[in-house]
Design an enzyme around this catalytic site. Structure first.
Site, mmCIF file in Angstrom:
data_model
loop_
_atom_site.group_PDB
_atom_site.id
_atom_site.type_symbol
_atom_site.label_atom_id
_atom_site.label_comp_id
_atom_site.label_asym_id
_atom_site.label_seq_id
_atom_site.Cartn_x
_atom_site.Cartn_y
_atom_site.Cartn_z
ATOM 1 N N ASP A 165 -5.734 -0.140 2.296
ATOM 2 C CA ASP A 165 -5.634 -0.099 0.839
ATOM 3 C C ASP A 165 -5.236 -1.507 0.417
ATOM 4 O OD1 ASP A 165 -4.638 0.038 -1.782
ATOM 5 O OD2 ASP A 165 -4.015 2.116 -1.530
ATOM 6 N N HIS A 166 -6.168 -2.231 -0.202
ATOM 7 C CA HIS A 166 -5.893 -3.648 -0.423
ATOM 8 C C HIS A 166 -4.732 -3.883 -1.385
ATOM 9 C CE1 HIS A 166 -8.170 -3.261 -4.144
ATOM 10 N NE2 HIS A 166 -7.834 -4.482 -4.478
ATOM 11 N N HIS A 228 -4.474 3.470 -4.965
ATOM 12 C CA HIS A 228 -3.609 2.332 -5.278
ATOM 13 C C HIS A 228 -2.387 2.739 -6.112
ATOM 14 C CE1 HIS A 228 -7.070 0.353 -3.822
ATOM 15 N NE2 HIS A 228 -7.708 0.178 -4.950
#
Ligand code: BG6
Length: 480
Positions: A165-166, A228
């Site tokens: 998950d960036h 996110h």
């Protein structure tokens, strides 16, 4: 690969964090000669690097690039890959450690993992590790996520799986934990007694940018909120972990998600608002309506905006609403977490011009400017009592020379050293879908009748204001 991974690998190299014993093999269907692949990547890095490219650093990385043409569903691809990896063990002394990065369409995740299993490529022998990084979206709802977890678990052990998950690679996101747990003054007030509510906003000015085909099947709840934003929420709301070990941190994060009671169908329309942008202007430029974006259905009912009110039902947070909102084509690009504290119990300034005191706010800015701000009240200089809001702030820019990064550097590095702290564990994914799925179910059974309901370049649909105003609150506008 071009925009994020390659520049991130280059940055790791520049920081001395890539070992000499390292090589990259690109695998895809396209027929392309090794030399052309390297040439293509050299042109990509010059286009997408976040810093100036030093030839002395890029050349060895370019030289370590290889390419394999193959179909992901064909066992022969994996046999050829195994042969290339064995050769690299000799030529580049990779010791048999391999990281498989699945930057592929989601329907290929289980196909590839099954093939990796069948070909023996993920067997860990003689002290070597084999790990798999999986991009999002991880499932479409609770049922599909569970099925995918099950399929992957039949091949890989959980500690070989890195669900990336960036957002968790962003500097200020990681700083939430440090800020909360390295400062003794916060913990005593970080609860329902002192905090009135929390707002999390992920506002984007961009539209779907050529990803219409994907986005029209996803929508903002699946694309940004379920992953996110729920991660941001869990970092803000989690209990102190017993240590900074990966499992200790992930245990506490998942507990927060489990404490959020999934909405009953009749609650969904009261606690959520969805929207879709129409024509408008963003940054003084004309922006077409979502339904006119390429590869989007002209009658699409996909939401490009959503606002939710969530309750975390545990002792720390009972009665403190968490308001989340995110949208594309909003007025300004901003990701912020705003902690709204309670007002002082008594207004002591009766003989003065002060009528009302705004509550203190702590703002964790995630992007575009990374920093932390505490809004407090002070006396305006002068003979009468007048209050002003002042900022106690810290900006990451104050660190001076910070290198621009993609956000993937620390995640790639962690996956190489075997640190899973910043990756989603299977139960976290499922807990997040448990919250999102009932909302998606109601939304799909009651199609929106008012789409498009906000112009591109605005702050979203008017109905979202009612969501907070009915509780006597208002949205925090970034930059306020
Ligand atoms: C991605 C979404 O995960 O996150 C995109 O698929 C979104 O739609 C992006 O634009 C936002 O990331 P960032 O780092 O630009 O805030």
């Amino acid at each position: 690969m071009r925009r994020k991974l390659l520049p991130a690998l280059y940055n790791l190299k520049a920081h001395g964090l890539l070992p000499e014993e390292f090589a990259i093999i690109g695998v895809a269907r396209q027929e392309i000669a090794q030399e052309d692949f390297r040439r293509q990547k050299s042109s990509d890095i010059h286009q997408f690097a976040t810093t100036r490219v030093e030839e002395s650093l890029w050349a060895p990385l370019a030289e370590s690039l290889g390419y394999l043409q193959g179909d992901f569903a064909d066992p022969a691809t994996y046999q050829r890959l195994a042969k290339m990896l064995r050769e690299l063990e000799q030529t580049r002394s990779t010791a048999g450690n391999v990281l498989f990065y699945l930057a592929v369409p989601p329907e290929m995740f289980s196909v590839i993992v099954r093939q990796l299993g069948a070909s023996g490529l993920v067997r860990q022998e003689g002290g070597a590790w084999r790990r798999v990084i999986i991009e999002k979206p991880f499932g479409r709802d609770l049922e599909t996520a569970r099925a995918l977890n099950g399929e992957i678990a039949s091949v890989l052990k959980e500690d070989q799986i890195y669900r990336i998950d960036h957002y968790l690679g962003k500097e200020t996101v990681q700083n939430i934990l440090v800020f909360r747990f390295a400062n003794g003054l916060l913990e005593p007030i970080w609860n329902r007694r002192y905090i009135d509510h929390v707002q999390i906003i992920v506002a984007e000015t961009i539209g779907v940018e050529g990803r219409g085909a994907y986005y029209d099947k996803a929508g903002v709840l699946r694309d940004v909120i379920q992953n996110h934003m729920f991660q941001l929420l869990s970092l803000v709301a989690m209990e102190p972990p017993i240590s900074f070990e990966a499992e200790a941190v992930r245990d506490e994060k998942v507990k927060v998600l489990r404490a959020i009671r999934p909405m009953r169908p009749e609650e969904v329309l009261q606690r959520t608002v969805r929207g879709q942008y129409g024509d408008g202007f963003v940054d003084a430029r004309k922006a077409p309506a979502y339904r006119r974006e390429p590869n989007v259905s002209p009658n699409s009912t996909t939401e490009t905006y959503a606002a939710l009110k969530l309750d975390v039902e545990n002792w720390r947070w009972a009665g403190v609403p968490f308001y989340l909102r995110s949208g594309k084509r909003l007025a300004r690009r901003d990701t912020e977490i705003v902690i709204h504290f309670r007002r002082p119990p008594l207004l002591l300034f009766e003989q003065t011009a002060v009528e009302r005191i705004e509550a203190n706010r702590l703002i964790l800015q995630i992007q575009p400017d990374e920093g932390i701000e505490l809004r407090v009240k002070a006396k305006k200089p002068g003979p009468s009592i007048q209050l002003v809001t002042v900022n106690l702030d810290f900006s990451y820019r104050d660190f001076g020379e910070t290198t621009a990064a993609t956000g993937y550097e620390s995640l790639l590095y962690d996956s190489m050293i075997g640190d899973t702290t910043l990756f989603h564990r299977y139960d976290m994914v499922e807990a997040a879908w448990r919250i999102a799925t009932p909302i998606l179910d109601v939304w799909s059974s009651i199609p929106p009748r008012d789409f498009p309901n906000y112009p591109a370049g605005s702050w979203g649909p008017a109905a979202a204001d009612q969501l907070v105003e009915q509780d006597g609150r208002r949205w925090w506008t970034p930059g306020e």
